[in-house]
Design an enzyme around this catalytic site. Structure first.
Site, PDB file in Angstrom:
ATOM      1  N   HIS A   1       0.813  -1.219   0.000  1.00 20.99           N
ATOM      2  CA  HIS A   1       0.000   0.000   0.000  1.00 20.99           C
ATOM      3  C   HIS A   1       0.856   1.284   0.000  1.00 20.99           C
ATOM      4  O   HIS A   1       0.814   2.078  -0.924  1.00 20.99           O
ATOM      5  CB  HIS A   1      -0.886   0.047   1.251  1.00 20.99           C
ATOM      6  CG  HIS A   1      -1.802  -1.116   1.435  1.00 20.99           C
ATOM      7  ND1 HIS A   1      -2.804  -1.460   0.550  1.00 20.99           N
ATOM      8  CD2 HIS A   1      -1.868  -2.023   2.440  1.00 20.99           C
ATOM      9  CE1 HIS A   1      -3.446  -2.525   1.010  1.00 20.99           C
ATOM     10  NE2 HIS A   1      -2.896  -2.887   2.143  1.00 20.99           N
TER      11      HIS A   1
HETATM   12  O1  RIB Z   1      -5.304   0.476   4.241  1.00 24.39           O
HETATM   13  C1  RIB Z   1      -3.897   0.422   4.218  1.00 24.39           C
HETATM   14  C2  RIB Z   1      -3.298   1.507   5.055  1.00 24.39           C
HETATM   15  O2  RIB Z   1      -3.614   1.289   6.414  1.00 24.39           O
HETATM   16  C3  RIB Z   1      -1.750   1.517   5.002  1.00 24.39           C
HETATM   17  O3  RIB Z   1      -1.301   2.836   5.148  1.00 24.39           O
HETATM   18  C4  RIB Z   1      -1.346   0.719   6.213  1.00 24.39           C
HETATM   19  O4  RIB Z   1      -0.075   1.137   6.741  1.00 24.39           O
HETATM   20  C5  RIB Z   1      -2.421   1.100   7.186  1.00 24.39           C
HETATM   21  O5  RIB Z   1      -2.035   2.326   7.771  1.00 24.39           O
END
Ligand code: RIB
Ligand code: CA
Length: 317
Positions: free
Chosen positions: A246
């Site tokens: 992500h």
């Molecule tokens: O949904 C994914 C996000 O949520 C990423 O930034 C992960 O680190 C959590 O913070």
């Protein structure tokens, strides 16, 4: 004054945050960007741990000179919701942690952002929030004129075509603080959204993790261990072949937007409680008549991304 793209990362480390921050340090070492500061927010784990982890990551990159700030220890209105089930009790499961040497700055992250952005040259700094958006919303409220210094805000968060990773309709970052997300999306600042729609197309694999492990440096092996621990959650929950990277996708989108297929759309965040809390209402076909407020990423050249990600990690100690 160098002309490299200037980036500030707002973060809640967090295992994929660690990958994103290390990638940014690698791109900085390769003279591709200038990483200006890290601002920390409560999210994956509470603020005392996110700021400590950010400083640990600076030590790993041998960058004790990096300015690290701490900001909001909770969302604007909701109680804090954390994700130790994914990232571990200390937020960086998978490796042994040390007491950080990189100092913590005394100024509040939101004050730092508001002051720095209002004093910066027009549209000169990109902000990459990869955690809940509480600090960014506070900075925009503290000094609305600070938008003048922002080139764009590239946010890892949200989902529309993919189901949520915290609730059926919401990603973690927007779910923790939907009001902050709505404030930022309605700010009028140029915004790119890097949602689960695209991060689920940038997944780790045994081959990609082994490429990190095979690097002749300590951070390649360290990150391989962290990511091997991190990906369990998404593999189990979504049946993906590997964990979605992500947060590094947001850094990549700020530096290499050409790798992302994007669409200008109008988006609102649902700030009401219930099953649809923090859901993104995305006007994909322009039926609302409202002017688009974000550029929504929905495809990625994942081979180009992982190649550059690995090269950036290779540029670290
Ligand atoms: O949904 C994914 C996000 O949520 C990423 O930034 C992960 O680190 C959590 O913070
Ligand atoms: Ca994060």
């Amino acid at each position: 004054m160098n002309s490299l793209p200037k980036i500030i990362i707002d973060t809640d480390p967090g295992q994929d945050d660690a990958a994103a921050i290390l990638m940014a340090f690698g791109l900085d070492n390769l003279n591709i960007i200038q990483l200006q500061a890290l601002t920390c927010v409560a999210g994956n784990v509470p603020l005392p741990l996110t700021q400590k982890n950010a400083r640990i990551i600076c030590d790993w990159a041998n960058r004790q000179d990096m300015s690290v700030y701490q900001g909001a220890d909770r969302p604007l209105l909701k109680p804090l919701f954390t994700a130790e089930n994914v990232h571990g009790k200390n937020g960086l499961d998978g490796v042994v942690l040390h007491e950080p040497k990189t100092p913590l700055q005394s100024q509040h992250a939101a004050v730092f952002l508001a002051e720095t952005l209002s004093q910066a040259a027009d549209h000169s700094i990109s902000i990459c929030p990869i955690g809940p958006l509480t600090n960014i919303a506070l900075a925009l409220r503290l000094n609305p004129e600070c938008v003048s210094g922002i080139k764009e805000i590239v946010i890892m968060g949200g989902t529309f075509f993919e189901t949520g990773n915290v609730t059926p309709l919401a990603d973690f970052n927007f779910f923790v603080d939907p009001i902050a997300a709505q404030i930022v999306l309605q700010s009028g600042v140029p915004i790119r959204i890097v949602p689960l729609d695209v991060t689920h197309k940038a997944c780790l694999s045994e081959k990609r993790i082994n490429a990190l492990r095979a690097l002749p440096n300590q951070n390649g092996k360290r990150l391989a261990d962290i990511l091997q621990s991190y990906e369990r959650f998404d593999i189990q929950q979504f049946g993906l072949d590997g964990g979605p990277l992500h947060d590094p996708c947001a850094i990549a989108c700020a530096v290499y937007p050409q790798w992302f297929t994007q669409k200008e759309v109008y988006v609102e965040i649902n700030t009401h409680s219930g099953i649809a809390e923090a859901a993104c209402s995305v006007d994909w076909h322009g039926k609302s008549g409202k002017k688009p407020n974000v550029s929504w990423c929905y495809q990625i050249d994942d081979e180009a991304f992982f190649e550059q990600f690995t090269q950036a990690i290779a540029a670290l100690p």
